[in-house]
Design an enzyme around this catalytic site. Structure first.
Site, PDB file in Angstrom:
ATOM      1  N   GLU A 148     -11.084   8.722  -7.947  1.00  0.00           N
ATOM      2  CA  GLU A 148     -10.270   8.586  -6.734  1.00  0.00           C
ATOM      3  C   GLU A 148      -9.592   9.921  -6.417  1.00  0.00           C
ATOM      4  OE1 GLU A 148      -6.801   8.531  -6.591  1.00  0.00           O
ATOM      5  OE2 GLU A 148      -6.297   8.564  -8.716  1.00  0.00           O
ATOM      6  N   GLU A 152      -0.425  10.241  -3.545  1.00  0.00           N
ATOM      7  CA  GLU A 152       0.702   9.346  -3.321  1.00  0.00           C
ATOM      8  C   GLU A 152       1.405   9.762  -2.028  1.00  0.00           C
ATOM      9  OE1 GLU A 152       3.279   8.390  -6.592  1.00  0.00           O
ATOM     10  OE2 GLU A 152       1.639   8.598  -8.016  1.00  0.00           O
ATOM     11  N   CYS A 260      -0.564  12.720 -12.104  1.00  0.00           N
ATOM     12  CA  CYS A 260      -1.953  13.199 -12.162  1.00  0.00           C
ATOM     13  C   CYS A 260      -2.089  14.641 -12.646  1.00  0.00           C
ATOM     14  CB  CYS A 260      -2.591  13.062 -10.787  1.00  0.00           C
ATOM     15  SG  CYS A 260      -2.450  11.392 -10.160  1.00  0.00           S
ATOM     16  N   LYS A 321       7.576  14.167  -5.327  1.00  0.00           N
ATOM     17  CA  LYS A 321       7.263  14.725  -4.009  1.00  0.00           C
ATOM     18  C   LYS A 321       7.755  13.744  -2.961  1.00  0.00           C
ATOM     19  CE  LYS A 321       2.658  12.917  -3.178  1.00  0.00           C
ATOM     20  NZ  LYS A 321       1.302  13.200  -2.832  1.00  0.00           N
TER      21      LYS A 321
HETATM   22  C1  UGA Z   1      -3.054  14.474  -6.652  1.00  0.00           C
HETATM   23  C2  UGA Z   1      -4.249  14.982  -5.845  1.00  0.00           C
HETATM   24  O1  UGA Z   1      -3.783  15.730  -4.709  1.00  0.00           O
HETATM   25  C3  UGA Z   1      -5.129  13.830  -5.386  1.00  0.00           C
HETATM   26  O2  UGA Z   1      -6.286  14.320  -4.705  1.00  0.00           O
HETATM   27  C4  UGA Z   1      -5.566  13.015  -6.619  1.00  0.00           C
HETATM   28  O3  UGA Z   1      -6.327  11.887  -6.250  1.00  0.00           O
HETATM   29  C5  UGA Z   1      -4.336  12.536  -7.359  1.00  0.00           C
HETATM   30  O4  UGA Z   1      -3.550  13.694  -7.749  1.00  0.00           O
HETATM   31  C6  UGA Z   1      -4.794  11.771  -8.576  1.00  0.00           C
HETATM   32  O5  UGA Z   1      -5.428  12.367  -9.458  1.00  0.00           O
HETATM   33  O6  UGA Z   1      -4.622  10.552  -8.600  1.00  0.00           O
HETATM   34  P1  UGA Z   1      -0.658  13.427  -6.038  1.00  0.00           P
HETATM   35  O7  UGA Z   1      -0.315  13.612  -7.479  1.00  0.00           O
HETATM   36  O8  UGA Z   1      -0.340  12.135  -5.370  1.00  0.00           O
HETATM   37  O9  UGA Z   1      -2.244  13.682  -5.795  1.00  0.00           O
HETATM   38  O10 UGA Z   1       0.152  14.531  -5.213  1.00  0.00           O
HETATM   39  P2  UGA Z   1      -0.064  15.970  -4.553  1.00  0.00           P
HETATM   40  O11 UGA Z   1       0.262  15.858  -3.121  1.00  0.00           O
HETATM   41  O12 UGA Z   1      -1.340  16.603  -4.924  1.00  0.00           O
HETATM   42  O13 UGA Z   1       1.143  16.755  -5.249  1.00  0.00           O
HETATM   43  C7  UGA Z   1       1.208  16.939  -6.660  1.00  0.00           C
HETATM   44  C8  UGA Z   1       2.383  17.815  -7.019  1.00  0.00           C
HETATM   45  O14 UGA Z   1       2.175  19.158  -6.569  1.00  0.00           O
HETATM   46  C9  UGA Z   1       3.706  17.389  -6.393  1.00  0.00           C
HETATM   47  O15 UGA Z   1       4.754  17.568  -7.320  1.00  0.00           O
HETATM   48  C10 UGA Z   1       3.876  18.328  -5.198  1.00  0.00           C
HETATM   49  O16 UGA Z   1       5.191  18.502  -4.797  1.00  0.00           O
HETATM   50  C11 UGA Z   1       3.259  19.605  -5.769  1.00  0.00           C
HETATM   51  N1  UGA Z   1       2.740  20.500  -4.726  1.00  0.00           N
HETATM   52  C12 UGA Z   1       1.739  20.080  -3.906  1.00  0.00           C
HETATM   53  C13 UGA Z   1       3.233  21.799  -4.627  1.00  0.00           C
HETATM   54  O17 UGA Z   1       4.141  22.206  -5.399  1.00  0.00           O
HETATM   55  N2  UGA Z   1       2.706  22.647  -3.696  1.00  0.00           N
HETATM   56  C14 UGA Z   1       1.701  22.253  -2.853  1.00  0.00           C
HETATM   57  O18 UGA Z   1       1.267  23.099  -2.019  1.00  0.00           O
HETATM   58  C15 UGA Z   1       1.216  20.955  -2.953  1.00  0.00           C
END
Ligand code: UGA
Length: 439
Positions: A148, A152, A260, A321
């Site tokens: 997947e 979130e 994740c 986030k």
């Molecule tokens: C992540 C992946 O983006 C999904 O594609 C994957 O399906 C999911 O893990 C999983 O393996 O189930 P998620 O953990 O929901 O999704 O969140 P993200 O939006 O990727 O953010 C992850 C972390 O990185 C958060 O703490 C966010 O604040 C941080 N982040 C994200 C940053 O610090 N900078 C960014 O540019 C993007």
């Protein structure tokens, strides 16, 4: 098509409700009876935009049901999705015990040919091991690895309009069966990527490791920007417009968190080391991320100097986030814990995660507030740790009146430094020059 989804957590619920929305008959199964009763009543125990609406739609159409009876759900379904957790152990190893148990139960309860679709994140090589176990069943159970890619906060959109669907299997009939399930969600068929199961498993880890690496890379660039007086926001745009690089996941901050990235980077790192493969990039990604909350706290401590100890700080954001109440591996929570360890007292606000945070925080040092302005009243600085939309455009005049001092440490780069200085705030963010109204 009759489908069972085993594990009614965040991935299972989105998958179940999503598949029910196109007319499939889906039963979501979980061992947690209280949760199943809530869900059967249309109440979703996690905060995920539009999920409750989709669950209620499925219930109303009688395409979605909830049960604790695993055997029955297996017997009455042709396709069985496995969406149970695969938590990390202390050494980074993956705990596959729940996945193993569920697969054994499927092999034991099958009353005819079935297709097992693995959506839980499992290390490359797991398909082969589970495939061997499934051989013990009296009936043919085809195995499909279908990682997947839901995020979130936007999981419903990600499921209903996916960038791509990865289907990994050695069984042609099963591949076609799962392709048919996903076709309604994909306008362009080239977005269905069919491959062998090991490559599908590896794709999931490579995707998360790449995204995590981009974030750690940008956090390193931001630290250099701070020293040389460059603005990482301009640098981010400057590189993101290169089509080979692209814009996604290039925002620096207090580090990545959630259920994740940290777990998946640890697991693939563990596997690489076990197999004696070079893993310097992964190790550096993890190392940079682990240090990110501390680097931010050091900047706050430097501002307060020796008198920092007893100061009261306001904190906005505890979730890992925006748009979620999830605090797992939250860099915001790590930062708050570090601040309290360094003697600061905290008034914290988060739109959704307060209840979860309360269980983990030292409430002698952290006061949880019901609204953002309560959390800034009489504080010596505001620290922003989660990028919730409601923090993007607050009433700055009100902040000025309520705060003891006009100082903001922004770990998510929500505002323009120049404008903040004009508003009279000392504004320190990540990788951008500090804005000081007195200079
Ligand atoms: C992540 C992946 O983006 C999904 O594609 C994957 O399906 C999911 O893990 C999983 O393996 O189930 P998620 O953990 O929901 O999704 O969140 P993200 O939006 O990727 O953010 C992850 C972390 O990185 C958060 O703490 C966010 O604040 C941080 N982040 C994200 C940053 O610090 N900078 C960014 O540019 C993007």
């Amino acid at each position: 098509m009759k489908i069972a989804v085993i594990g009614a957590g965040y991935v299972g619920l989105v998958t179940g409700a999503g598949l029910a929305s196109t007319g499939n008959k889906v039963t979501c199964v979980d061992i947690d009876e209280e949760k199943i009763n809530l869900l059967a009543d249309g109440q979703v125990p996690i905060h995920e935009p539009r999920l409750e609406q989709l669950v209620r739609y499925g219930l109303a159409k009688q395409n979605l049901s909830f049960s604790t009876d695993l055997g029955r759900a297996i017997r009455s379904s042709k396709i069985i999705f496995v969406t149970v957790g695969t938590p990390a152990q202390v050494d980074g190893r993956q705990d596959l015990s729940t996945v193993d148990t569920v697969c054994e139960q499927i092999a034991g309860a099958a009353n005819g040919p079935k297709t097992l679709v693995m959506k839980s994140t499992v290390l490359p090589g797991t398909a082969r091991k589970i495939g061997e176990k499934l051989q013990t069943s009296r009936h043919k159970i085809a195995y499909v690895s279908n990682p997947e890619f839901l995020k979130e906060g936007s999981a419903i959109d990600d499921f209903l309009k996916p960038d791509r669907v990865v289907i990994g299997s050695e069984d042609q009939d099963a591949i076609e069966e799962i392709e048919t399930l996903y076709k309604p969600f994909l306008r362009r068929e080239e977005n269905i990527l069919v491959m062998d199961s090991a490559s599908a498993e590896m794709t999931k880890y490579a995707a998360n490791a790449m995204l995590a690496t981009r974030i750690s890379f940008m956090n390193e660039m931001a630290a250099i920007c701070e020293k040389v007086g460059a603005d990482v926001e301009k640098v981010r745009r400057g590189i993101g417009t290169d089509r080979r690089i692209g814009n996604g996941h290039l925002f620096p901050g207090v580090g990545y968190g959630g259920s994740c990235f940290p777990k998946d980077v640890s697991a693939i790192l563990y596997l690489a080391e076990l197999l004696d493969c070079p893993a310097g990039v992964l190790r550096a990604t993890q190392h940079t991320n682990d240090g990110q909350p501390n680097r931010f706290v050091e900047r706050i401590k430097k501002h307060f100097g020796d008198k920092g100890g007893g100061s009261v700080l306001g904190v906005w954001g505890l979730a890992f986030k925006r748009d979620t109440d999830d605090i797992r591996e939250s860099p915001a929570m790590k930062t708050v814990k570090l601040l309290t360890k360094n003697g600061f007292s905290i008034k914290a606000y988060d739109p959704e995660a307060t209840e979860n945070a309360e269980r983990e925080l030292d409430t002698m040092r952290v006061m949880l507030c019901r609204d953002p302005y309560g959390a800034v009243t009489d504080v010596e600085a505001l620290v922003i740790l989660t990028d919730w939309p409601e923090f993007s455009n607050p009433d700055f005049n009100r902040l000025s009146t309520l705060m003891q001092k006009r100082v903001i440490f922004d770990g998510r780069n929500l505002y323009e430094p120049k404008t903040m200085a004009q508003r009279g705030f000392l504004y320190c963010c990540i990788g951008r020059p500090t804005a000081d109204p007195s200079t």
